[in-house]
Design a protein around this motif. Structure first.
Motif, PDB file in Angstrom:
ATOM      1  N   ILE A   1       0.863  -1.219  -0.434  1.00 29.81           N
ATOM      2  CA  ILE A   1      -0.084  -0.052   0.216  1.00 29.81           C
ATOM      3  C   ILE A   1       0.431   1.249  -0.108  1.00 29.81           C
ATOM      4  O   ILE A   1       0.191   2.172  -0.413  1.00 29.81           O
ATOM      5  CB  ILE A   1      -0.699   0.339   1.019  1.00 29.81           C
ATOM      6  CG1 ILE A   1      -1.865  -1.104   1.142  1.00 29.81           C
ATOM      7  CG2 ILE A   1      -1.739   1.252   0.960  1.00 29.81           C
ATOM      8  CD1 ILE A   1      -2.598  -1.567   2.732  1.00 29.81           C
ATOM      9  N   VAL A   2       1.968   1.348   1.003  1.00 31.28           N
ATOM     10  CA  VAL A   2       2.847   2.083   0.906  1.00 31.28           C
ATOM     11  C   VAL A   2       3.509   2.946  -0.456  1.00 31.28           C
ATOM     12  O   VAL A   2       3.628   3.686  -1.302  1.00 31.28           O
ATOM     13  CB  VAL A   2       3.462   2.659   2.388  1.00 31.28           C
ATOM     14  CG1 VAL A   2       5.007   3.111   2.079  1.00 31.28           C
ATOM     15  CG2 VAL A   2       3.179   2.358   2.899  1.00 31.28           C
TER      16      VAL A   2
ATOM     17  N   LEU B   1       1.014   3.848  -2.846  1.00 32.04           N
ATOM     18  CA  LEU B   1       0.442   5.123  -2.969  1.00 32.04           C
ATOM     19  C   LEU B   1       1.973   5.967  -3.797  1.00 32.04           C
ATOM     20  O   LEU B   1       1.488   7.388  -3.313  1.00 32.04           O
ATOM     21  CB  LEU B   1       0.613   5.484  -1.417  1.00 32.04           C
ATOM     22  CG  LEU B   1      -0.866   5.034  -0.875  1.00 32.04           C
ATOM     23  CD1 LEU B   1      -1.275   4.885   0.952  1.00 32.04           C
ATOM     24  CD2 LEU B   1      -1.632   6.040  -0.902  1.00 32.04           C
TER      25      LEU B   1
ATOM     26  N   ALA C   1       1.579   6.878  -6.601  1.00 39.23           N
ATOM     27  CA  ALA C   1       0.959   7.357  -7.027  1.00 39.23           C
ATOM     28  C   ALA C   1       0.823   8.900  -6.890  1.00 39.23           C
ATOM     29  O   ALA C   1       0.998   9.871  -7.719  1.00 39.23           O
ATOM     30  CB  ALA C   1      -0.409   7.833  -6.397  1.00 39.23           C
ATOM     31  N   ALA C   2       1.645   9.433  -5.646  1.00 39.29           N
ATOM     32  CA  ALA C   2       2.587  10.223  -5.284  1.00 39.29           C
ATOM     33  C   ALA C   2       3.228  11.274  -6.288  1.00 39.29           C
ATOM     34  O   ALA C   2       2.710  11.980  -6.689  1.00 39.29           O
ATOM     35  CB  ALA C   2       3.046  10.772  -4.026  1.00 39.29           C
TER      36      ALA C   2
END
Length: 58
Positions: A42-43, A46, A49-50
């Motif tokens: 998940i990290v 993310l 995506a960032a």
């Protein structure tokens, strides 16, 4: 006559408790590892995506 009770002896009970504790410890370690693995994925998602958002914004 021999005393044949249906309950297991003290040695068997202690062995069962030890086996239960080891199995519970292994399952707990597996669950913690699984959760940590999912959190890592998940990290990473993310973070990607960032980065994509930041590149599009600039």
């Amino acid at each position: 006559m021999e005393d044949t009770s249906s309950s297991p002896g003290l040695g068997k009970k202690i062995l069962a408790v030890i086996v239960f504790a080891i199995a519970a410890w292994i399952l707990l370690k597996f669950a913690i590892g699984l959760i940590a693995g999912l959190a890592t994925i998940i990290v990473i998602v993310l973070a990607i995506a960032a980065i994509v958002w930041a590149v599009r914004t600039l």
